[in-house]
Design an enzyme around this catalytic site. Structure first.
Site, mmCIF file in Angstrom:
data_model
loop_
_atom_site.group_PDB
_atom_site.id
_atom_site.type_symbol
_atom_site.label_atom_id
_atom_site.label_comp_id
_atom_site.label_asym_id
_atom_site.label_seq_id
_atom_site.Cartn_x
_atom_site.Cartn_y
_atom_site.Cartn_z
ATOM 1 N N GLN A 1 0.809 -1.218 0.000
ATOM 2 C CA GLN A 1 0.000 0.000 0.000
ATOM 3 C C GLN A 1 0.840 1.266 0.000
ATOM 4 O O GLN A 1 0.336 2.356 -0.310
ATOM 5 C CB GLN A 1 -0.927 0.019 1.210
ATOM 6 N N CYS B 1 -5.198 0.690 3.520
ATOM 7 C CA CYS B 1 -5.257 -0.716 3.940
ATOM 8 C C CYS B 1 -6.660 -1.292 3.754
ATOM 9 O O CYS B 1 -6.832 -2.455 3.378
ATOM 10 C CB CYS B 1 -4.814 -0.855 5.385
ATOM 11 N N HIS C 1 -6.141 -0.866 11.347
ATOM 12 C CA HIS C 1 -5.513 -1.402 10.134
ATOM 13 C C HIS C 1 -6.366 -2.529 9.561
ATOM 14 O O HIS C 1 -6.725 -3.476 10.272
ATOM 15 C CB HIS C 1 -4.113 -1.913 10.488
#
Length: 334
Positions: free
Chosen positions: A135, A141, A275
Site C-alpha cells: 500500500q 489498507c 488497520h
C-alpha cells in the site's frame, strides 16, 4: 564524504563499548550498513543519517530483547521499518481503517448454517489469494483488505483469480464514506462494488496517492456483504470456510513494526482497530500446538512471513482476540 567520516568517527568512539543485552554498538552500526544496502535507504543530510541510526539502534535493541525471551511465540527482525520510531511508523503505515461511530452497518449479519468446517485451511493453496501487495505510505489498507476478500470470493465462484483495483476504491468510493488515502471501511468498499462492480488492477493500476476517478471495464460484481458478529471466533471460522474474510486489527505497535515469524500471542498489540487486513486461513503450529489465524497484510512480501502474519486463534464466542482480530470482520457475496 561527510557520511564516510561520520562512520569512521563513530567506529573509533564505540569500538570498545558494549550496550545492554550484550549487543555492541559497533555491531549495531554494521547491521545499519546492511540495512541501508538491503532496503536502498538514502537520507537527505548527515543530521538525518545520524538521527535514523539512533532510531534504528533503539529498534534493534527492542528486537534483541524480545527474541531473547524464551516465553515468546514469535520473533522480531530488522525490516524496512526499522529506521522509524513507533510514532512515525504509526503515522505512516497504520490508521487507514476507522471504526464507524453510531453508524448502522450496510451489510447483513452472518448467521451460522451449521455446516462442517475444516480442521485447517489455507486459501492460498486453493487458488483464491493474489500475491502480497504494498500500500505504500497511503492509508488505503481498507482497500487492500476489501479487494483481497473480493478476489477470493470471485476465484472460489469462477475458478478465475484476478487482481482487483485498490486504486479504483481509493479514487471512486468516497461518496460511500471512504476517504481515499486518509482511511476507509471495508463494508463501504463492498457497497461501492455492489453498485458499480470492480475493475482489474491491470486496468486501473495502484499509485499510492489519491487521484481522479475514471471509468474502466468491470471484471466482477458483488451481490451483497455480511458482517460476522463481533468477538465470535467460532462464527469467524465458519465465515473463513466460505472464503477470505476482511478484518481489522491494531497494528501500530512494535509487535507489528518488527514482526518476523511465528504466532503473535501477546495482548500488547492492543485492540484499538486501525488497520485493515485479510484472513486467508487458519491452522495450528505443529511444534507448539498454538492455534492461529493466517493473515495477509499489505506491507509487501519483505515484511513478516513473506507478507503474512499468524495471530493466535481461539474457539470462543466471546473473545475479541489478539490485536482485536475478531472485533470487526466482514466479507462480500459475489
Amino acid at each position: 564524504m561527510r557520511v564516510i567520516l561520520s562512520v569512521a568517527l563513530l567506529c573509533q568512539q564505540v569500538s570498545s563499548v558494549t550496550v545492554s543485552n550484550k549487543v555492541s554498538l559497533i555491531d549495531e552500526w554494521d547491521q545499519f550498513g546492511h540495512f541501508l544496502a538491503k532496503f536502498q535507504k538514502k537520507y537527505p543530510s548527515l543530521e538525518e543519517f545520524e538521527n535514523r541510526f539512533e532510531v534504528f539502534r533503539e529498534n534493534v535493541r527492542s528486537i534483541f530483547a524480545h527474541n531473547s525471551d524464551s516465553n515468546q511465540n514469535f520473533t522480531m527482525a530488522i525490516n524496512r521499518f526499522s529506521d522509524l520510531s513507533p510514532a512515525e511508523f504509526k503515522k505512516q503505515f497504520t490508521g487507514g481503517f476507522y471504526s464507524p461511530v453510531n453508524k448502522a452497518s450496510s451489510c447483513a449479519v452472518f448467521k451460522s448454517t451449521g455446516s462442517d468446517v475444516r480442521k485447517s485451511l489455507d486459501w492460498r493453496e486453493l487458488g483464491a489469494v493474489t500475491p502480497v501487495k504494498d500500500q505504500g505510505q497511503c492509508g488505503s489498507c481498507w482497500a487492500f483488505s476489501s479487494t483481497g476478500a473480493m478476489e477470493g470470493m470471485h476465484a472460489i465462484n469462477t475458478g478465475d483469480l484476478i487482481s482487483l483495483s485498490e486504486q479504483q476504491l481509493v479514487d471512486c468510493s468516497k461518496k460511500y464514506g471512504n476517504m481515499g488515502c486518509n482511511g476507509g471501511l471495508m463494508d463501504n468498499a463492498f457497497q461501492y462494488a455492489i453498485a458499480t462492480g470492480m475493475c482489474s488492477e491491470a486496468a486501473y493500476p495502484y499509485t499510492a496517492v489519491g487521484g481522479t476517478c475514471h471509468t474502466c471495464s468491470t471484471v466482477t460484481t458483488v451481490k451483497s456483504c455480511a458482517d460476522v458478529p463481533a468477538n465470535n471466533q467460532v462464527l469467524l471460522k465458519e465465515a473463513v470456510n466460505k472464503g477470505p474474510v476482511s478484518i481489522a486489527i491494531e497494528a501500530d505497535t512494535k509487535v507489528f513494526q518488527s514482526y518476523s515469524k511465528g504466532v503473535i500471542t501477546s495482548a500488547s498489540c492492543g485492540t484499538n482497530l486501525d488497520h485493515g487486513v485479510l484472513i486467508v486461513g487458519y491452522g495450528s503450529e505443529p511444534d507448539s500446538g498454538i492455534d492461529y489465524w493466517l493473515v495477509k497484510n499489505s506491507w509487501s512480501s519483505s515484511w513478516g512471513e513473506n507478507g503474512y502474519v499468524k495471530i493466535q486463534r481461539t474457539d470462543s464466542v466471546n473473545d475479541a482476540g489478539i490485536c482485536g482480530i475478531a472485533m470487526q470482520a466482514s466479507f462480500p457475496v459475489v
